[in-house]
Design an enzyme around this catalytic site. Structure first.
Site, PDB file in Angstrom:
ATOM      1  N   ASN A  31       9.735  24.932  63.322  1.00 11.44           N
ATOM      2  CA  ASN A  31       9.067  25.959  62.361  1.00 11.44           C
ATOM      3  C   ASN A  31       9.441  27.542  62.472  1.00 11.44           C
ATOM      4  O   ASN A  31       9.545  27.731  63.530  1.00 11.44           O
ATOM      5  CB  ASN A  31       7.595  25.455  62.348  1.00 11.44           C
ATOM      6  CG  ASN A  31       6.914  25.610  63.969  1.00 11.44           C
ATOM      7  OD1 ASN A  31       7.153  26.795  64.362  1.00 11.44           O
ATOM      8  ND2 ASN A  31       6.625  24.419  64.283  1.00 11.44           N
ATOM      9  N   GLY A  39       7.102  15.356  65.832  1.00  6.67           N
ATOM     10  CA  GLY A  39       8.536  14.918  65.164  1.00  6.67           C
ATOM     11  C   GLY A  39       9.531  15.252  66.140  1.00  6.67           C
ATOM     12  O   GLY A  39       9.157  15.114  67.382  1.00  6.67           O
ATOM     13  N   VAL A  40      10.550  15.350  65.599  1.00  5.54           N
ATOM     14  CA  VAL A  40      11.826  15.585  66.539  1.00  5.54           C
ATOM     15  C   VAL A  40      11.599  16.911  67.310  1.00  5.54           C
ATOM     16  O   VAL A  40      11.927  16.892  68.568  1.00  5.54           O
ATOM     17  CB  VAL A  40      13.300  15.764  65.718  1.00  5.54           C
ATOM     18  CG1 VAL A  40      13.131  17.123  64.880  1.00  5.54           C
ATOM     19  CG2 VAL A  40      14.337  15.501  66.588  1.00  5.54           C
ATOM     20  N   ASP A  41      10.790  17.957  66.764  1.00  6.49           N
ATOM     21  CA  ASP A  41      10.744  18.910  67.755  1.00  6.49           C
ATOM     22  C   ASP A  41       9.770  18.652  69.003  1.00  6.49           C
ATOM     23  O   ASP A  41      10.311  19.148  70.168  1.00  6.49           O
ATOM     24  CB  ASP A  41       9.905  19.976  66.949  1.00  6.49           C
ATOM     25  CG  ASP A  41       9.823  21.497  67.252  1.00  6.49           C
ATOM     26  OD1 ASP A  41      10.538  21.706  68.344  1.00  6.49           O
ATOM     27  OD2 ASP A  41       8.999  22.359  66.763  1.00  6.49           O
ATOM     28  N   THR A 129      12.783  16.369  56.440  1.00  2.43           N
ATOM     29  CA  THR A 129      12.515  15.087  55.975  1.00  2.43           C
ATOM     30  C   THR A 129      11.592  14.460  56.350  1.00  2.43           C
ATOM     31  O   THR A 129      10.899  13.328  55.827  1.00  2.43           O
ATOM     32  CB  THR A 129      13.839  14.248  55.967  1.00  2.43           C
ATOM     33  OG1 THR A 129      14.019  13.680  57.182  1.00  2.43           O
ATOM     34  CG2 THR A 129      15.138  14.625  55.382  1.00  2.43           C
ATOM     35  N   VAL A 131       7.559  15.999  58.409  1.00  2.00           N
ATOM     36  CA  VAL A 131       6.448  16.638  57.850  1.00  2.00           C
ATOM     37  C   VAL A 131       6.583  17.492  56.542  1.00  2.00           C
ATOM     38  O   VAL A 131       5.907  17.876  55.748  1.00  2.00           O
ATOM     39  CB  VAL A 131       5.931  17.485  58.988  1.00  2.00           C
ATOM     40  CG1 VAL A 131       5.003  18.426  58.845  1.00  2.00           C
ATOM     41  CG2 VAL A 131       5.671  16.592  60.090  1.00  2.00           C
TER      42      VAL A 131
HETATM   43  N1  AR6 Z   1      15.406  12.091  67.000  1.00  2.00           N
HETATM   44  C1  AR6 Z   1      15.960  12.006  65.756  1.00  2.00           C
HETATM   45  N2  AR6 Z   1      15.333  12.404  64.732  1.00  2.00           N
HETATM   46  C2  AR6 Z   1      13.836  12.168  64.752  1.00  2.00           C
HETATM   47  C3  AR6 Z   1      13.218  12.021  65.775  1.00  2.00           C
HETATM   48  C4  AR6 Z   1      14.332  11.986  67.173  1.00  2.00           C
HETATM   49  N3  AR6 Z   1      13.339  11.642  68.490  1.00  2.00           N
HETATM   50  N4  AR6 Z   1      11.949  12.053  65.771  1.00  2.00           N
HETATM   51  C5  AR6 Z   1      11.808  12.162  64.528  1.00  2.00           C
HETATM   52  N5  AR6 Z   1      12.837  12.249  63.785  1.00  2.00           N
HETATM   53  P1  AR6 Z   1      10.528  16.160  61.258  1.00  2.00           P
HETATM   54  P2  AR6 Z   1      10.490  18.348  59.399  1.00  2.00           P
HETATM   55  C6  AR6 Z   1      13.033  12.450  62.470  1.00  2.00           C
HETATM   56  O1  AR6 Z   1       9.018  16.033  60.856  1.00  2.00           O
HETATM   57  O2  AR6 Z   1      10.128  17.716  58.396  1.00  2.00           O
HETATM   58  C7  AR6 Z   1       7.390  19.947  63.360  1.00  2.00           C
HETATM   59  O3  AR6 Z   1       6.204  19.686  63.765  1.00  2.00           O
HETATM   60  C8  AR6 Z   1      12.180  11.981  61.369  1.00  2.00           C
HETATM   61  O4  AR6 Z   1      12.037  10.814  61.297  1.00  2.00           O
HETATM   62  O5  AR6 Z   1      10.456  16.201  62.827  1.00  2.00           O
HETATM   63  O6  AR6 Z   1      11.828  19.420  59.498  1.00  2.00           O
HETATM   64  C9  AR6 Z   1       8.245  21.167  63.457  1.00  2.00           C
HETATM   65  O7  AR6 Z   1       7.419  21.907  64.420  1.00  2.00           O
HETATM   66  C10 AR6 Z   1      12.614  12.975  60.130  1.00  2.00           C
HETATM   67  O8  AR6 Z   1      13.402  12.188  59.483  1.00  2.00           O
HETATM   68  O9  AR6 Z   1      10.557  17.887  61.056  1.00  2.00           O
HETATM   69  C11 AR6 Z   1       7.613  21.842  62.012  1.00  2.00           C
HETATM   70  O10 AR6 Z   1       6.352  22.149  61.982  1.00  2.00           O
HETATM   71  C12 AR6 Z   1      13.276  14.306  60.967  1.00  2.00           C
HETATM   72  O11 AR6 Z   1      13.472  13.702  62.271  1.00  2.00           O
HETATM   73  C13 AR6 Z   1       7.871  20.753  61.340  1.00  2.00           C
HETATM   74  O12 AR6 Z   1       7.586  19.570  62.048  1.00  2.00           O
HETATM   75  C14 AR6 Z   1      12.434  15.518  60.539  1.00  2.00           C
HETATM   76  O13 AR6 Z   1      11.127  15.228  60.860  1.00  2.00           O
HETATM   77  C15 AR6 Z   1       9.400  20.315  60.611  1.00  2.00           C
HETATM   78  O14 AR6 Z   1       9.224  19.301  59.834  1.00  2.00           O
END
Ligand code: AR6
Length: 187
Positions: A31, A39-41, A129, A131
């Site tokens: 972010n 999520g991934v972060d 994709t 949050v």
């Molecule tokens: N490995 C690969 N992909 C993943 C994993 C993993 N371990 N975990 C989740 N995903 P998101 P955004 C996928 O929400 O939409 C955070 O709080 C998930 O299924 O992680 O860019 C940040 O700090 C999805 O397809 O990221 C920001 O505030 C993809 O990763 C915000 O979320 C992205 O989902 C960023 O939102």
């Protein structure tokens, strides 16, 4: 699934957890505050350990926020990588507020960071994709277009880019986008 370019570069799609796959650099979906999150972060900070956040603290003190479309590099801590590139994806509104350009820019900026460091391999999650609500098919089209367009050029040091898709539906969307992209190319 994979696509080999005529210059020998490789683009792969894998379903799984990005923290488990070795690469020279791993892209994170961060972010603008570079403050960590879910999520991934969250998965990347958990697996990589506190060294990643302490470097982000220094970067934040220096530059403040990182705008959507940008990315910053840190150590990868305990992750099987040398660097993490924290890319800030756009929050999706309706696709008419610069979201496609910002999303493509995330991928290209990470590739530029990899090139500057002369890295060979780089893995990406499906940025925005989760949050941030970017519709999967549109995000896949943009992500594949940006990364494939970059790798298809001559003389890039990155020889392999991998999209690591956590969910099956994301894998399917990226596979369809890669098929379409490959079908449109006249080599
Ligand atoms: N490995 C690969 N992909 C993943 C994993 C993993 N371990 N975990 C989740 N995903 P998101 P955004 C996928 O929400 O939409 C955070 O709080 C998930 O299924 O992680 O860019 C940040 O700090 C999805 O397809 O990221 C920001 O505030 C993809 O990763 C915000 O979320 C992205 O989902 C960023 O939102």
């Amino acid at each position: 699934m994979e696509h080999r370019f005529s210059n020998g570069r490789l683009l792969r799609l894998v379903q799984g957890d990005i923290t488990r796959l070795a690469a020279d650099a791993i892209a994170n979906a961060a972010n603008a505050a570079l403050a960590g999150g879910g999520g991934v972060d969250g998965a990347i900070h958990r697996a990589g350990g506190p060294a990643i956040m302490s470097e982000l603290d220094e970067i934040r003190a220096r530059i403040g926020r990182c705008p959507a479309g940008g990315a910053v590099a840190t150590t990868a801590g305990r992750l099987p990588a040398r660097f993490v590139f924290h890319a800030v994806g756009p929050v999706y509104r309706d696709g008419r507020h610069g979201e496609p350009e910002a999303l493509a820019s995330c991928y290209r900026t990470c590739l530029d960071l990899a090139e500057e460091r002369k890295l060979g391999s780089l893995s990406f999650p499906a940025i925005s994709t989760g949050v941030y609500g970017y519709p999967l098919n549109e995000a896949a089209e943009i992500a594949v277009g940006a990364v494939a367009g970059y790798l298809a050029r001559e003389a890039v040091t990155v020889h392999e880019a991998v999209f690591v898709l956590f969910l099956e539906e994301a894998y399917e969307a990226f596979a369809a986008a890669l098929c379409r992209w490959a079908g449109e190319q006249v080599e």
